[in-house]
Design a protein around this motif. Structure first.
Motif, PDB file in Angstrom:
ATOM      1  N   LEU A   1      33.040  10.405  22.469  1.00 22.03           N
ATOM      2  CA  LEU A   1      34.318  10.188  23.126  1.00 22.03           C
ATOM      3  C   LEU A   1      35.391  11.225  22.804  1.00 22.03           C
ATOM      4  CD1 LEU A   1      34.536   6.314  22.790  1.00 22.03           C
ATOM      5  CD2 LEU A   1      33.746   7.683  24.726  1.00 22.03           C
ATOM      6  N   SER A   2      35.209  11.997  21.745  1.00 19.74           N
ATOM      7  CA  SER A   2      36.212  13.006  21.413  1.00 19.74           C
ATOM      8  C   SER A   2      35.549  14.355  21.208  1.00 19.74           C
ATOM      9  CB  SER A   2      36.988  12.599  20.166  1.00 19.74           C
ATOM     10  OG  SER A   2      36.128  12.513  19.052  1.00 19.74           O
TER      11      SER A   2
ATOM     12  N   VAL B   1      39.910  14.060  24.550  1.00 19.23           N
ATOM     13  CA  VAL B   1      39.174  12.796  24.478  1.00 19.23           C
ATOM     14  C   VAL B   1      38.758  12.402  25.894  1.00 19.23           C
ATOM     15  CG1 VAL B   1      40.326  11.928  22.396  1.00 19.23           C
ATOM     16  CG2 VAL B   1      41.312  11.452  24.620  1.00 19.23           C
TER      17      VAL B   1
ATOM     18  N   ILE C   1      38.308   9.313  28.574  1.00 11.28           N
ATOM     19  CA  ILE C   1      38.781   7.955  28.832  1.00 11.28           C
ATOM     20  C   ILE C   1      38.323   7.508  30.214  1.00 11.28           C
ATOM     21  CG2 ILE C   1      40.797   8.201  27.331  1.00 11.28           C
ATOM     22  CD1 ILE C   1      42.490   8.522  29.862  1.00 11.28           C
TER      23      ILE C   1
ATOM     24  N   SER D   1      40.894   2.051  27.348  1.00 10.68           N
ATOM     25  CA  SER D   1      40.430   3.294  26.732  1.00 10.68           C
ATOM     26  C   SER D   1      41.579   4.296  26.624  1.00 10.68           C
ATOM     27  CB  SER D   1      39.252   3.894  27.501  1.00 10.68           C
ATOM     28  OG  SER D   1      39.630   4.339  28.784  1.00 10.68           O
TER      29      SER D   1
ATOM     30  N   ALA E   1      43.015   5.812  23.117  1.00  7.67           N
ATOM     31  CA  ALA E   1      43.130   7.265  22.947  1.00  7.67           C
ATOM     32  C   ALA E   1      44.551   7.647  22.555  1.00  7.67           C
ATOM     33  CB  ALA E   1      42.721   7.978  24.231  1.00  7.67           C
TER      34      ALA E   1
ATOM     35  N   VAL F   1      45.677   9.614  19.173  1.00  7.43           N
ATOM     36  CA  VAL F   1      46.230  10.957  19.271  1.00  7.43           C
ATOM     37  C   VAL F   1      47.691  11.014  18.820  1.00  7.43           C
ATOM     38  CG1 VAL F   1      46.841  12.786  20.913  1.00  7.43           C
ATOM     39  CG2 VAL F   1      44.617  11.694  21.056  1.00  7.43           C
TER      40      VAL F   1
ATOM     41  N   GLU G   1      39.873  14.454  17.445  1.00  8.35           N
ATOM     42  CA  GLU G   1      40.388  13.136  17.071  1.00  8.35           C
ATOM     43  C   GLU G   1      39.235  12.138  17.030  1.00  8.35           C
ATOM     44  OE1 GLU G   1      41.816  10.444  15.554  1.00  8.35           O
ATOM     45  OE2 GLU G   1      43.298  12.001  15.723  1.00  8.35           O
TER      46      GLU G   1
ATOM     47  N   TYR H   1      39.414   7.959  17.492  1.00  9.26           N
ATOM     48  CA  TYR H   1      39.301   7.298  18.794  1.00  9.26           C
ATOM     49  C   TYR H   1      37.974   6.535  18.895  1.00  9.26           C
ATOM     50  CZ  TYR H   1      38.834   6.984  23.928  1.00  9.26           C
ATOM     51  OH  TYR H   1      38.635   6.547  25.211  1.00  9.26           O
ATOM     52  N   GLN H   2      36.888   7.131  18.454  1.00  9.92           N
ATOM     53  CA  GLN H   2      35.573   6.475  18.490  1.00  9.92           C
ATOM     54  C   GLN H   2      35.585   5.199  17.663  1.00  9.92           C
ATOM     55  OE1 GLN H   2      32.713   7.688  20.190  1.00  9.92           O
ATOM     56  NE2 GLN H   2      31.656   5.817  19.645  1.00  9.92           N
TER      57      GLN H   2
END
Length: 82
Positions: A11-12, A17, A19, A40, A44, A48, A67, A70-71
């Motif tokens: 995801l990043s 990222v 979304i 999402s 994020a 961030v 980042e 986020y995950q």
């Protein structure tokens, strides 16, 4: 975007990222995506924002800081279960 949890990408990445539908957050059996896209984006933004609080952090973010938080936020949210 129809592959489910096992098809989600990382995801990043450095400087960004994924979304919404770009990340594969669509519940195909229920044909729902708006609430997953919004959640999402919220996750994020929460991940961030701390990077953007200090000017020094912004410079390192612009240079490609990843980042990874986020995950973790995703895996701890209702979105992961959805």
């Amino acid at each position: 975007i129809e592959g489910g949890l096992q098809s989600l990408p990382k995801l990043s990445f450095k400087g960004g990222v994924l979304i919404g539908d770009a990340a594969g957050f669509l519940n195909m059996p229920r044909i729902k995506g708006i609430h997953t896209a919004m959640k999402s984006a919220m996750l994020a933004a929460e991940a961030v924002f701390p990077l953007l609080e200090n000017l020094e952090e912004v410079e390192s973010f612009d240079s490609g800081k990843e980042e990874a938080d986020y995950q973790q936020r995703f895996e701890q949210s209702w979105l992961y279960q959805e």
